[in-house]
Design an enzyme around this catalytic site. Structure first.
Site, PDB file in Angstrom:
ATOM      1  N   HIS A 123      32.979 -25.926  12.760  1.00 10.41           N
ATOM      2  CA  HIS A 123      32.304 -24.672  12.427  1.00 10.41           C
ATOM      3  C   HIS A 123      31.475 -24.918  11.161  1.00 10.41           C
ATOM      4  O   HIS A 123      31.818 -25.785  10.353  1.00 10.41           O
ATOM      5  CB  HIS A 123      33.409 -23.637  12.157  1.00 10.41           C
ATOM      6  N   ASP A 199      40.831 -27.547   9.480  1.00  9.63           N
ATOM      7  CA  ASP A 199      40.392 -26.169   9.669  1.00  9.63           C
ATOM      8  C   ASP A 199      41.231 -25.594  10.812  1.00  9.63           C
ATOM      9  O   ASP A 199      40.986 -25.875  11.979  1.00  9.63           O
ATOM     10  CB  ASP A 199      38.901 -26.131  10.004  1.00  9.63           C
ATOM     11  N   GLN A 202      41.474 -21.394  14.162  1.00  7.66           N
ATOM     12  CA  GLN A 202      41.657 -21.001  15.556  1.00  7.66           C
ATOM     13  C   GLN A 202      43.039 -21.374  16.082  1.00  7.66           C
ATOM     14  O   GLN A 202      43.449 -20.897  17.132  1.00  7.66           O
ATOM     15  CB  GLN A 202      40.584 -21.658  16.445  1.00  7.66           C
ATOM     16  N   LYS A 225      41.926 -13.388  11.904  1.00 11.35           N
ATOM     17  CA  LYS A 225      41.982 -13.913  13.272  1.00 11.35           C
ATOM     18  C   LYS A 225      43.401 -13.925  13.816  1.00 11.35           C
ATOM     19  O   LYS A 225      43.634 -14.309  14.952  1.00 11.35           O
ATOM     20  CB  LYS A 225      41.409 -15.334  13.311  1.00 11.35           C
ATOM     21  N   CYS A 367      28.321 -20.274  15.073  1.00  8.95           N
ATOM     22  CA  CYS A 367      28.367 -20.980  13.784  1.00  8.95           C
ATOM     23  C   CYS A 367      28.753 -22.436  13.960  1.00  8.95           C
ATOM     24  O   CYS A 367      29.520 -22.995  13.168  1.00  8.95           O
ATOM     25  CB  CYS A 367      29.301 -20.288  12.792  1.00  8.95           C
TER      26      CYS A 367
END
Lengths: 410, 166
Positions: A123, A199, A202, A225, A367
């Site tokens: 991202h 990261d 998600q 999220k 993104c």
């Protein structure tokens, strides 16, 4: 406890609202999830009974607020298997968490002749902070590529990591849903003397997370999220790394002492939490984690694998060759993110027609423009699944895609 | 609630499926300007050739995007080709007025606004000679799509600015 999606849906007030008399199929949780009444009530309760600034006042209200805020930190630490709650730094979001690593660790450790490795799945949040720093410091950014079905191509990993100081990689692609082999990547990075920043925006909301098992050095994710509020994110880092890093933002709350000559920073995590932190948001995030734990992250992951399998099958049956689904073909190496391309219809137009059918998806580049360029598509229509989605949502998606195809048929 | 037919008029879909002046021109003599919509990733490339009298003697459109941005670019190219820069700027103002007047009507009853802003009455045919471009009027009922419709015009405007700056 059995997984009961209809019982879960009852906890989410926003899912009960009709759109043009239709049931809303909310399929954009990869951008931001919805939140259950338990999270909203936890924040309300703090504001109505226990709110004050934290770490400052000696009155009882301030003590209650501080206790709630620090209890949230411990809740997060336990949820991700952090050895210590002091390793959990609250930020604004995952983007700020990654900027913190770049701006503090990166600024102190990267210079001309150095290199870092990023993957093509990243991202922009895990690209641009490094490009900004590279422009200033003059280090090299190397790119880990992909296989044809959207998984990381590890063939060149050792060569790419040779001489690199950091590997920055997503645990799950927000475009393709690809789950990456974090432990393998971490071991490879450490063998070459590099750190690994994950990261996990998600992945943390959708499957069990253990930062020690991952072998990670830094892990970043966002509250919004994972059923929590906006305005709060988390950076987890290994204690010895965080201890050695200079402060990121300066201000109140992050110092031991300030004189006209200079300042002495406080210990971790206060060192990285300048200014009044997101207090109610931390309490909301803790409530979200409590909600997720109650259902069980294993159960949530199983539900999403089942629903993703159903979606892959249903979309293929209903739309055949007129729909391209990017990313891994099997549900096992992927999360519940489906990047769709309806032939001859732009994602923006697909999304517009879907909205008429009360199906909420996200069109665009998500993104992740370097990834989109690699895929050779300007935009995809992304449907993402979460614990409150069911087969009715997937059926509504398939119906609306068929309608979009017919609407734009020449 | 505005229906899809308000947005996707037949003439829009026609321009989308058969875009006019699609392609590229050699630079130089043509001037090339790229426009981006960072939200959705749409890209418009305008290739422009002006003669000594500031007449647009040739224009080509490159890039990629949704039906609204692509049809708007196609209609724009057809509308400004052969016109002077000054005439094209007038059309640009009329088109943007058509977009912004309706933008101010968001949240209203959804009927078409007849009240002008800044002295421009977009419903006045004397002000608006936009031809096919009128079909894009429905876009304003879908506020997030206005940027799609104006991308090509903003890119053309940028091209004019670059050319006048030398």
């Amino acid at each position: 406890m059995t997984f009961d999606v209809q019982a879960i849906r009852k906890d989410f007030p926003i899912l009960h609202h009709l759109q043009d008399g239709r049931r809303l199929a909310f399929l954009d949780s990869a951008a931001s999830s919805q939140r259950p009444i338990q999270v909203i009530e936890a924040m309300d309760l703090l504001y109505t009974t226990s709110y004050a600034n934290v770490h400052r006042g000696v009155y009882r209200l301030a003590e209650r607020a501080t206790n709630a805020f620090e209890a949230a930190r411990s809740k997060v630490a336990a949820f991700i298997g952090a050895p210590s709650h002091d390793e959990v730094v609250f930020t604004k979001n995952a983007t700020e968490a990654i900027n913190l690593v770049a701006g503090s660790w990166g600024r102190a450790n990267l210079g001309p002749g150095d290199a870092i490795v990023l993957s093509l799945l990243e991202h922009h949040a895990n690209i641009v902070p490094w490009q900004m720093l590279a422009a200033e410091k003059g280090f090299e950014i190397r790119w880990l590529g992909l296989t044809a079905d959207g998984q990381l191509d590890l063939t060149d990993l050792d060569r790419l990591l040779d001489g690199a100081k950091l590997l920055g990689v997503t645990a799950m692609s927000n475009v393709l849903g690809t789950l990456t082999p974090i432990r393998v990547l971490a071991d490879a990075a450490h063998d070459r003397g590099a750190l690994i920043l994950v990261d996990a925006c998600q992945s943390v909301p959708h499957q069990p997370t253990d930062v020690v098992e991952m072998g990670a050095d830094f892990v970043a994710f966002s509250g919004h999220k994972m059923l929590g509020p906006t305005g709060i994110g988390v950076l987890w880092g290994r204690a010895e790394l965080l201890d050695a890093m200079p402060p990121f933002l300066g201000g109140g709350g992050m110092i031991l002492n300030v004189t006209t000559e200079g300042f002495i920073p406080d210990a971790v995590p206060a060192k990285f939490e300048a200014g009044t932190p997101p207090i109610a948001e931390a309490v909301g995030l803790a409530a979200a984690i409590g909600y997720l734990e109650n259902i069980g992250m294993d159960a949530i992951r199983r539900h999403e694998i089942e629903l993703t399998s159903y979606a892959l099958r249903t979309l293929h049956e209903r739309l055949g060759d007129s729909l391209v689904i990017h990313g891994p073909c099997e549900p096992a190496p992927r999360g519940g993110v489906l990047s769709l391309e309806l032939l001859d219809v732009h994602a923006h137009d697909v999304s517009q027609v879907l909205d008429e059918h009360a199906v909420a998806i996200r069109p665009g580049h998500h993104c992740a423009k370097p990834l989109m360029r690699h895929l050779g598509v300007p935009a995809t229509a992304r449907a993402s699944l979460y614990l409150y989605n069911d087969t009715d949502d997937v059926d509504a998606l398939a119906d609306a895609l068929v309608a979009a195809r017919e609407f734009f048929a020449p | 609630m505005a229906g899809l037919e308000d947005l996707y008029r037949e003439i829009i879909l026609d321009h989308y499926r058969s875009p006019r002046n699609k392609g590229s021109l050699e630079t130089p003599p043509a001037h090339k300007t790229e426009g981006f919509n960072p939200l959705c990733g749409d890209e418009i490339v305008v290739y422009l050739v002006l003669d000594d009298n500031d007449t647009i003697v040739d224009i080509k459109i490159g890039g990629q995007g949704c039906s609204i941005s692509q049809s708007s670019a196609s209609m724009m190219s057809a509308a400004v080709k052969g016109k002077s820069v000054a005439e094209a700027r007038k059309m640009m103002a009329s088109f943007k007025a058509m977009m912004s007047i309706h933008e101010s009507d968001i949240g209203g009853d959804g009927s078409e606004a007849e009240i002008g802003i800044g002295g421009i009455d977009a419903s006045d045919p004397a002000e608006l000679k936009l031809g096919d471009l009128e079909a894009l009027r429905g876009v304003v009922k879908f506020p997030v799509r206005i940027k799609c419709a104006t991308l090509s015009w903003n890119t053309l405007n940028q091209a004019f600015e670059e050319l006048s700056a030398g």
